[in-house]
Design an enzyme around this catalytic site. Structure first.
Site, PDB file in Angstrom:
ATOM      1  N   HIS A 312       0.855  -1.191   0.000  1.00 42.31           N
ATOM      2  CA  HIS A 312       0.000   0.000   0.000  1.00 42.31           C
ATOM      3  C   HIS A 312       0.891   1.241   0.000  1.00 42.31           C
ATOM      4  O   HIS A 312       1.956   1.255   0.593  1.00 42.31           O
ATOM      5  CB  HIS A 312      -0.875   0.013   1.275  1.00 42.31           C
ATOM      6  CG  HIS A 312      -2.030   0.939   1.177  1.00 42.31           C
ATOM      7  ND1 HIS A 312      -1.940   2.284   1.423  1.00 42.31           N
ATOM      8  CD2 HIS A 312      -3.317   0.706   0.818  1.00 42.31           C
ATOM      9  CE1 HIS A 312      -3.112   2.849   1.244  1.00 42.31           C
ATOM     10  NE2 HIS A 312      -3.966   1.911   0.876  1.00 42.31           N
ATOM     11  N   ASP A 369      -8.028  -5.117  -0.130  1.00 40.93           N
ATOM     12  CA  ASP A 369      -8.528  -5.966  -1.227  1.00 40.93           C
ATOM     13  C   ASP A 369      -8.198  -7.436  -1.054  1.00 40.93           C
ATOM     14  O   ASP A 369      -8.685  -8.269  -1.819  1.00 40.93           O
ATOM     15  CB  ASP A 369      -7.939  -5.467  -2.559  1.00 40.93           C
ATOM     16  CG  ASP A 369      -8.458  -4.078  -2.892  1.00 40.93           C
ATOM     17  OD1 ASP A 369      -7.644  -3.186  -3.182  1.00 40.93           O
ATOM     18  OD2 ASP A 369      -9.686  -3.886  -2.814  1.00 40.93           O
TER      19      ASP A 369
HETATM   20  C1  SDX Z   1      -6.207   0.188  -2.894  1.00 43.15           C
HETATM   21  O1  SDX Z   1      -4.399   4.709  -1.910  1.00 43.15           O
HETATM   22  C2  SDX Z   1      -5.306   4.061  -1.323  1.00 43.15           C
HETATM   23  O2  SDX Z   1      -5.697   4.401  -0.247  1.00 43.15           O
HETATM   24  C3  SDX Z   1      -5.890   2.867  -2.072  1.00 43.15           C
HETATM   25  C4  SDX Z   1      -6.912   2.023  -1.338  1.00 43.15           C
HETATM   26  C5  SDX Z   1      -8.169   2.811  -1.056  1.00 43.15           C
HETATM   27  O3  SDX Z   1      -8.885   2.448  -0.112  1.00 43.15           O
HETATM   28  O4  SDX Z   1      -8.500   3.725  -1.868  1.00 43.15           O
HETATM   29  O5  SDX Z   1      -6.366   1.591  -0.094  1.00 43.15           O
HETATM   30  C6  SDX Z   1      -7.341   0.817  -2.152  1.00 43.15           C
HETATM   31  O6  SDX Z   1      -5.994   0.548  -4.016  1.00 43.15           O
HETATM   32  C7  SDX Z   1      -5.327  -0.819  -2.194  1.00 43.15           C
HETATM   33  C8  SDX Z   1      -4.124  -1.291  -3.085  1.00 43.15           C
HETATM   34  C9  SDX Z   1      -4.649  -2.371  -4.048  1.00 43.15           C
HETATM   35  N1  SDX Z   1      -3.603  -2.714  -5.016  1.00 43.15           N
HETATM   36  C10 SDX Z   1      -2.962  -3.911  -4.953  1.00 43.15           C
HETATM   37  O7  SDX Z   1      -3.141  -4.739  -4.063  1.00 43.15           O
HETATM   38  C11 SDX Z   1      -2.003  -4.155  -6.113  1.00 43.15           C
HETATM   39  C12 SDX Z   1      -0.705  -4.777  -5.574  1.00 43.15           C
HETATM   40  N2  SDX Z   1      -0.001  -3.737  -4.796  1.00 43.15           N
HETATM   41  C13 SDX Z   1       0.895  -2.905  -5.506  1.00 43.15           C
HETATM   42  O8  SDX Z   1       0.968  -2.878  -6.857  1.00 43.15           O
HETATM   43  C14 SDX Z   1       1.495  -1.746  -4.716  1.00 43.15           C
HETATM   44  O9  SDX Z   1       1.794  -2.182  -3.463  1.00 43.15           O
HETATM   45  C15 SDX Z   1       0.664  -0.485  -4.655  1.00 43.15           C
HETATM   46  C16 SDX Z   1       0.251  -0.028  -6.003  1.00 43.15           C
HETATM   47  C17 SDX Z   1      -0.533  -0.703  -3.801  1.00 43.15           C
HETATM   48  C18 SDX Z   1       1.533   0.606  -4.001  1.00 43.15           C
HETATM   49  O10 SDX Z   1       2.583   0.824  -4.839  1.00 43.15           O
HETATM   50  P1  SDX Z   1       3.694   1.962  -4.545  1.00 43.15           P
HETATM   51  O11 SDX Z   1       3.385   2.678  -3.278  1.00 43.15           O
HETATM   52  O12 SDX Z   1       3.850   2.763  -5.790  1.00 43.15           O
HETATM   53  O13 SDX Z   1       4.976   1.118  -4.232  1.00 43.15           O
HETATM   54  P2  SDX Z   1       5.934   0.558  -5.347  1.00 43.15           P
HETATM   55  O14 SDX Z   1       5.153  -0.004  -6.503  1.00 43.15           O
HETATM   56  O15 SDX Z   1       6.968   1.603  -5.619  1.00 43.15           O
HETATM   57  O16 SDX Z   1       6.587  -0.680  -4.563  1.00 43.15           O
HETATM   58  C19 SDX Z   1       7.676  -0.479  -3.650  1.00 43.15           C
HETATM   59  C20 SDX Z   1       8.445  -1.789  -3.668  1.00 43.15           C
HETATM   60  C21 SDX Z   1       8.885  -2.177  -5.085  1.00 43.15           C
HETATM   61  O17 SDX Z   1      10.020  -3.006  -4.961  1.00 43.15           O
HETATM   62  P3  SDX Z   1      11.519  -2.297  -5.159  1.00 43.15           P
HETATM   63  O18 SDX Z   1      11.473  -1.616  -6.512  1.00 43.15           O
HETATM   64  O19 SDX Z   1      11.650  -1.347  -3.993  1.00 43.15           O
HETATM   65  O20 SDX Z   1      12.461  -3.479  -5.095  1.00 43.15           O
HETATM   66  O21 SDX Z   1       7.607  -2.861  -3.220  1.00 43.15           O
HETATM   67  C22 SDX Z   1       7.400  -3.797  -4.296  1.00 43.15           C
HETATM   68  C23 SDX Z   1       7.763  -3.065  -5.569  1.00 43.15           C
HETATM   69  O22 SDX Z   1       8.182  -3.987  -6.567  1.00 43.15           O
HETATM   70  N3  SDX Z   1       5.989  -4.158  -4.246  1.00 43.15           N
HETATM   71  C24 SDX Z   1       5.530  -5.385  -4.461  1.00 43.15           C
HETATM   72  C25 SDX Z   1       4.143  -5.296  -4.270  1.00 43.15           C
HETATM   73  N4  SDX Z   1       3.804  -4.039  -3.963  1.00 43.15           N
HETATM   74  C26 SDX Z   1       4.947  -3.323  -3.964  1.00 43.15           C
HETATM   75  N5  SDX Z   1       6.155  -6.546  -4.785  1.00 43.15           N
HETATM   76  C27 SDX Z   1       5.364  -7.637  -4.926  1.00 43.15           C
HETATM   77  N6  SDX Z   1       4.018  -7.638  -4.747  1.00 43.15           N
HETATM   78  C28 SDX Z   1       3.372  -6.478  -4.426  1.00 43.15           C
HETATM   79  N7  SDX Z   1       2.051  -6.473  -4.272  1.00 43.15           N
END
Ligand code: SDX
Length: 434
Positions: A312, A369
């Protein structure tokens, strides 16, 4: 709310010092107010994805990502999910206070009297291919409401007009969602029964068969759906709420603005994740349930697979909503006597990920989710409907965010950029180009 502990910060640019006010929120969050940065220094800031940028002050929702805290107008999400119903929480978000008995009855009655959608909308609705994604239909139907309420096209028209549009959206979103569900089955639409409460009416329009005169929604499901809608009601400046604020800042009408929020929510990184989680869990189940293999895939930078429902932007601790949903999931499946193997896979996946340094180092925890889809499926919803259910819950939050932006008469949102393209070039006529 007054900015307490106002102070300044100094930014030194090209040997010159510039002072900017620092503001502190009621929960102690601090921000540097750079509203005059470009005028005084010629510089802008760059913050792709707005990870460090506050777009507004707001009194609606407070999140503490490090502590896993979520409050709406000062009330904890745990209290609201346990002790209130969704319409009460909607009133709280929209009006700023929990309603007393009379206020709730008035709000409830007002919403009930707008649950029907204009029959003409059925003509638009019939044109959607059967099986088309519910979110595409929802965007089109909500935006189409603007065609039937021309007076609502001016969001600044009058408080009464804004209130009426709010009631219409709150009332018609579940009706339209239920229509979309019925269409997927090829079943006739079930009209609202305004003798039922908000959630029971939604479940009745969805699951009651038109010939089933005695249908009564299961109280277990009514309670679980109230909880789920409350847990999705608002989440401060998330992607879809920020979209609503940006689109609304151009003074676009609230129907079109809400449709834009639904469009942003559709994305798999945002609200679309609840559908992706179920599809991921089914994929792992089909692959023999080897959760460690999929945890390893999620860690592999060369593999585009991500653990959906994990991570998140704000929560670097457990999403408090995920904890409540996980418990509700157990309760609902036990009460309905459902043994869903996918729930066991979800629990194993959570355990494997939370003990893995990759996830711990990046503070990746289950989000709202991760478990919600399992409950929606237990209720009888198909996976593709899950994000539309998220939209039903998020609607009062979107409207509250829009309202706050309109009431503060905020300017049209228009970010700056840093240009990295070509320097000036001479135009060469087509016949002379190489
Ligand atoms: C919602 O904003 C809100 O409040 C949203 C929400 C709401 O109520 O409105 O809470 C609802 O949208 C919840 C999130 C649902 N999405 C997912 O579950 C999709 C999977 N999660 C991600 O794609 C990710 O965690 C995000 C999009 C939620 C957040 O992404 P960020 O903050 O942009 O973080 P990032 O993509 O830069 O990740 C940081 C690191 C990276 O690794 P490095 O480059 O540092 O090595 O964490 C890794 C990412 O690769 N990472 C994951 C991951 N999420 C982040 N690796 C594997 N699996 C994951 N799910």
């Amino acid at each position: 709310m007054p900015d307490t502990n106002a102070q300044n910060c100094t930014i030194t640019l090209e040997g010159k010092n510039y002072e900017f006010p620092v503001i502190t929120g009621t929960e102690g969050e601090k921000a540097i107010d750079i509203s005059k940065l470009r005028d005084t220094t010629g510089y802008v800031t760059l913050d792709i994805g707005y990870k460090n940028t506050g777009a507004t002050k707001s009194a609606i929702t407070f999140l503490d990502g490090e502590e896993g805290i979520l409050r709406h107008r000062g009330y904890s999400i745990e209290d609201l999910a346990e002790k209130a119903n969704f319409l009460e929480v909607s009133y709280l978000l929209l009006k700023g206070e929990l309603p007393n008995k009379e206020q709730f009855e008035d709000f409830d009655n007002s919403v009930r009297h707008h649950t029907l959608v204009n029959e003409d909308l059925q003509n638009i609705f019939r044109t959607f291919p059967t099986g088309s994604h519910p979110m595409g239909q929802l965007i089109a139907m909500i935006s189409s409401l603007s065609a039937y309420y021309p007076k609502a096209l001016d969001p600044h028209r009058s408080p009464e007009a804004k209130n009426r549009t709010t009631l219409r959206l709150m009332a018609k979103m579940p009706t339209i969602c239920a229509m979309i569900y019925k269409k997927r089955l090829g079943h006739p639409v079930v009209y609202p029964n305004n003798n039922l409460d908000y959630v029971s009416n939604f479940l009745s329009m969805t699951f009651k068969h038109v010939s089933d005169a005695d249908y009564q929604p299961d109280p277990v499901i009514v309670d679980a759906m109230n909880k789920l809608l409350i847990l999705h009601a608002d989440h401060e400046q998330n992607c879809s709420a920020s979209t609503v604020r940006l689109v609304g800042s151009s003074q676009s009408n609230l129907y079109a603005t809400t449709a834009a929020g639904i469009a942003a929510l559709w994305g798999p990184l945002h609200g679309g994740a609840n559908q992706e989680v179920l599809e991921m869990l089914e994929q792992i189940k089909g692959d023999g349930g080897n959760v460690q293999k999929w945890v390893d895939k999620a860690k592999d930078k060369n593999d585009p697979f991500r653990l959906m429902g994990f991570g998140h932007r704000v929560y670097k601790n457990f999403d408090p909503r995920a904890k409540i949903i996980k418990k509700t999931c157990d309760d609902v499946l036990n009460k309905l006597g459902i043994n869903d193997p996918v729930l066991e896979i979800a629990k194993k996946l959570e355990e494997a990920a939370l003990t893995d340094p990759y996830f711990a180092e990046r503070k990746l925890y289950p989000n709202v989710d991760f478990y919600s889809g399992i409950i929606y499926r237990a209720m009888g919803f198909p996976t593709e409907m899950f994000t539309a259910l998220f939209a039903v819950g998020r609607l009062p939050g979107w409207i509250a965010q829009w309202q706050e932006m309109v009431q503060e008469n905020q300017p049209i949102g228009r970010p700056r950029q840093i240009y990295t393209g070509h320097m000036p070039r001479t135009f060469i006529p087509r016949g002379e180009r190489q």
